[in-house]
Design a protein around this motif. Structure first.
Motif, PDB file in Angstrom:
ATOM      1  N   PHE A  31       0.831  -1.205   0.000  1.00 17.67           N
ATOM      2  CA  PHE A  31       0.000   0.000   0.000  1.00 17.67           C
ATOM      3  C   PHE A  31       0.864   1.253   0.000  1.00 17.67           C
ATOM      4  O   PHE A  31       0.629   2.194  -0.772  1.00 17.67           O
ATOM      5  CB  PHE A  31      -0.937   0.001   1.210  1.00 17.67           C
ATOM      6  CG  PHE A  31      -1.845   1.195   1.264  1.00 17.67           C
ATOM      7  CD1 PHE A  31      -3.060   1.197   0.596  1.00 17.67           C
ATOM      8  CD2 PHE A  31      -1.484   2.338   1.962  1.00 17.67           C
ATOM      9  CE1 PHE A  31      -3.891   2.305   0.624  1.00 17.67           C
ATOM     10  CE2 PHE A  31      -2.307   3.453   1.999  1.00 17.67           C
ATOM     11  CZ  PHE A  31      -3.512   3.431   1.330  1.00 17.67           C
ATOM     12  N   GLN A  34       2.646   1.710  -3.424  1.00 19.09           N
ATOM     13  CA  GLN A  34       1.747   2.188  -4.477  1.00 19.09           C
ATOM     14  C   GLN A  34       1.287   3.610  -4.212  1.00 19.09           C
ATOM     15  O   GLN A  34       1.151   4.410  -5.139  1.00 19.09           O
ATOM     16  CB  GLN A  34       0.548   1.250  -4.610  1.00 19.09           C
ATOM     17  CG  GLN A  34       0.897  -0.154  -5.078  1.00 19.09           C
ATOM     18  CD  GLN A  34       1.691  -0.169  -6.366  1.00 19.09           C
ATOM     19  OE1 GLN A  34       2.787  -0.714  -6.433  1.00 19.09           O
ATOM     20  NE2 GLN A  34       1.142   0.436  -7.393  1.00 19.09           N
ATOM     21  N   PHE A  35       1.045   3.935  -2.938  1.00 16.39           N
ATOM     22  CA  PHE A  35       0.628   5.302  -2.614  1.00 16.39           C
ATOM     23  C   PHE A  35       1.729   6.297  -2.960  1.00 16.39           C
ATOM     24  O   PHE A  35       1.467   7.353  -3.555  1.00 16.39           O
ATOM     25  CB  PHE A  35       0.268   5.419  -1.133  1.00 16.39           C
ATOM     26  CG  PHE A  35      -0.077   6.817  -0.709  1.00 16.39           C
ATOM     27  CD1 PHE A  35      -1.344   7.331  -0.946  1.00 16.39           C
ATOM     28  CD2 PHE A  35       0.869   7.629  -0.102  1.00 16.39           C
ATOM     29  CE1 PHE A  35      -1.658   8.636  -0.569  1.00 16.39           C
ATOM     30  CE2 PHE A  35       0.561   8.933   0.270  1.00 16.39           C
ATOM     31  CZ  PHE A  35      -0.709   9.432   0.038  1.00 16.39           C
ATOM     32  N   GLY A  38       1.987   6.649  -6.625  1.00 15.89           N
ATOM     33  CA  GLY A  38       0.881   7.475  -7.090  1.00 15.89           C
ATOM     34  C   GLY A  38       1.131   8.946  -6.838  1.00 15.89           C
ATOM     35  O   GLY A  38       0.773   9.805  -7.655  1.00 15.89           O
ATOM     36  N   GLU A 282      -3.079   8.358  -7.935  1.00 19.20           N
ATOM     37  CA  GLU A 282      -3.366   7.213  -7.067  1.00 19.20           C
ATOM     38  C   GLU A 282      -4.191   6.152  -7.795  1.00 19.20           C
ATOM     39  O   GLU A 282      -3.948   4.947  -7.638  1.00 19.20           O
ATOM     40  CB  GLU A 282      -4.094   7.682  -5.805  1.00 19.20           C
ATOM     41  CG  GLU A 282      -3.277   8.613  -4.924  1.00 19.20           C
ATOM     42  CD  GLU A 282      -1.975   7.984  -4.462  1.00 19.20           C
ATOM     43  OE1 GLU A 282      -1.865   6.745  -4.442  1.00 19.20           O
ATOM     44  OE2 GLU A 282      -1.047   8.743  -4.137  1.00 19.20           O
ATOM     45  N   SER A 285      -1.825   4.329 -10.079  1.00 15.83           N
ATOM     46  CA  SER A 285      -0.868   3.494  -9.347  1.00 15.83           C
ATOM     47  C   SER A 285      -1.533   2.234  -8.804  1.00 15.83           C
ATOM     48  O   SER A 285      -1.024   1.116  -8.992  1.00 15.83           O
ATOM     49  CB  SER A 285      -0.249   4.293  -8.204  1.00 15.83           C
ATOM     50  OG  SER A 285       0.674   3.504  -7.483  1.00 15.83           O
ATOM     51  N   PHE A 286      -2.673   2.389  -8.148  1.00 17.13           N
ATOM     52  CA  PHE A 286      -3.358   1.215  -7.595  1.00 17.13           C
ATOM     53  C   PHE A 286      -4.022   0.386  -8.691  1.00 17.13           C
ATOM     54  O   PHE A 286      -4.209  -0.822  -8.527  1.00 17.13           O
ATOM     55  CB  PHE A 286      -4.376   1.645  -6.547  1.00 17.13           C
ATOM     56  CG  PHE A 286      -3.753   1.991  -5.226  1.00 17.13           C
ATOM     57  CD1 PHE A 286      -3.385   0.992  -4.335  1.00 17.13           C
ATOM     58  CD2 PHE A 286      -3.508   3.307  -4.877  1.00 17.13           C
ATOM     59  CE1 PHE A 286      -2.792   1.293  -3.121  1.00 17.13           C
ATOM     60  CE2 PHE A 286      -2.916   3.635  -3.674  1.00 17.13           C
ATOM     61  CZ  PHE A 286      -2.557   2.622  -2.791  1.00 17.13           C
TER      62      PHE A 286
END
Length: 323
Positions: A31, A34-35, A38, A282, A285-286
């Motif tokens: 998490f 990826q955050f 992002g 974001e 990215s996610f």
């Protein structure tokens, strides 16, 4: 029987604990990665989109050629670092200072030579003109730099990675992209909200005719605002140049993402542009993490929902497009 039940309860408890541990590891691991990725995407796209949003908010023109200014910023950095400055120490940093200024001057020429005569024209003609400029700029890129992919080397010392909370991220993005994008964001906010000239620019988004009646040189104001927007586009191209390939047509690729951001956040709204960039970064990215084959699907779905429920964007206000 009792012992068997205790064993089952113990196994269930261990399973629940393992599930909680897995969730914690995800939140602190994947998490976070990826955050942060992002956030990097968001700051990069904001650097470019802020110039487009500023120009639309003041001039009322949706400049389709803004992506070309970004592209020329990237190619100018390539030329300066590879052919002009060569092995001069700090050649990339010198180019990073010079190139956005050159793009701002190019923007002044575009505004005075092409856009100024059509401020009163229908927005469709303005869009067609800026699209025509995209085609001209694109052919010039092929003529001057060829059709092959080019690349800009990262500055010495920033080719590797840096560890943040035990996770590796590219040093260039951390030490160059993030600080410059944040500085641009803060600088724009301070300029627009805490300077006399900024208050005039904000007033131009509401009542341009009144500014002219008060003695403000509206033409010069438009040229200055367009130069700032072009500077931001060129700065975005210069900063992002070492992060990917340079090629004819990269202006089309970036302008689509930029339009997504400014439409989502609200045309002409700087805070909306920042919010739109964050959402864009974001979601992309996610999206890559969970559904890599449809990484851009979520942002298009969200934009469609926003356009249906709030056509002016999340933080946008109705602005006039004529002059």
């Amino acid at each position: 029987m009792f012992e068997h039940r205790k064993v089952n309860q113990l196994k269930a408890a261990k399973g629940n604990l393992r599930g909680v541990t897995t969730m914690v590891e995800f939140l602190t691991g994947e998490f976070f990665v990826q955050f942060f990725n992002g956030l990097i995407i968001a700051l990069g796209i904001y650097l470019i989109a802020s110039g487009l949003s500023l120009v639309f908010g003041v001039l009322g023109i949706l400049n389709f050629a803004h992506g070309s200014l970004y592209m020329y910023g990237a190619f100018f950095v390539f030329t300066l670092t590879r052919h002009v400055l060569g092995s001069v120490p700090g050649n990339f940093w010198i180019a990073l200072i010079i190139v956005p200024v050159l793009i701002a001057l190019l923007g002044v020429c575009v505004e005075m030579g092409f856009l100024r005569p059509i401020y009163q024209a229908d927005p469709l003609y303005q869009l067609l003109l800026t699209y025509g400029l995209v085609l001209v700029f694109g052919d010039l890129v092929k003529l001057l730099w060829g059709a092959e992919n080019l690349s800009v080397a990262r500055p010495p010392g920033l080719e590797g990675t840096i560890s943040i909370l035990g996770h590796l991220f590219p040093s260039y993005q951390v030490w160059v992209l993030i600080p410059i994008s944040l500085a641009a964001m803060v600088g724009l906010y301070l300029f627009l909200n805490h300077t006399h000239l900024g208050s005039i620019v904000r007033a131009a988004t509401h009542d341009r005719e009144m500014l002219g009646a008060l003695g403000v040189n509206v033409r010069l104001l438009y040229t200055g605002v367009f130069a700032i927007g072009a500077y931001l586009g060129g700065l975005g191209g210069a900063v992002l140049a070492p992060m990917g390939a340079l090629y004819p047509g990269m202006d089309f690729d970036i302008i689509i993402d930029v339009f997504l951001v400014v439409v989502l956040g609200g045309l002409g709204s700087m805070s909306g542009t920042a919010l739109g960039a964050l959402i864009f970064g974001e979601l992309r990215s996610f999206g890559i993490l969970f559904v890599p084959q449809f990484e851009t699907l979520f942002i298009y779905i969200l934009m469609a929902i926003v356009l249906v429920t709030r056509p002016q964007g999340l933080l946008g206000k109705q602005v006039s497009g004529g002059h």
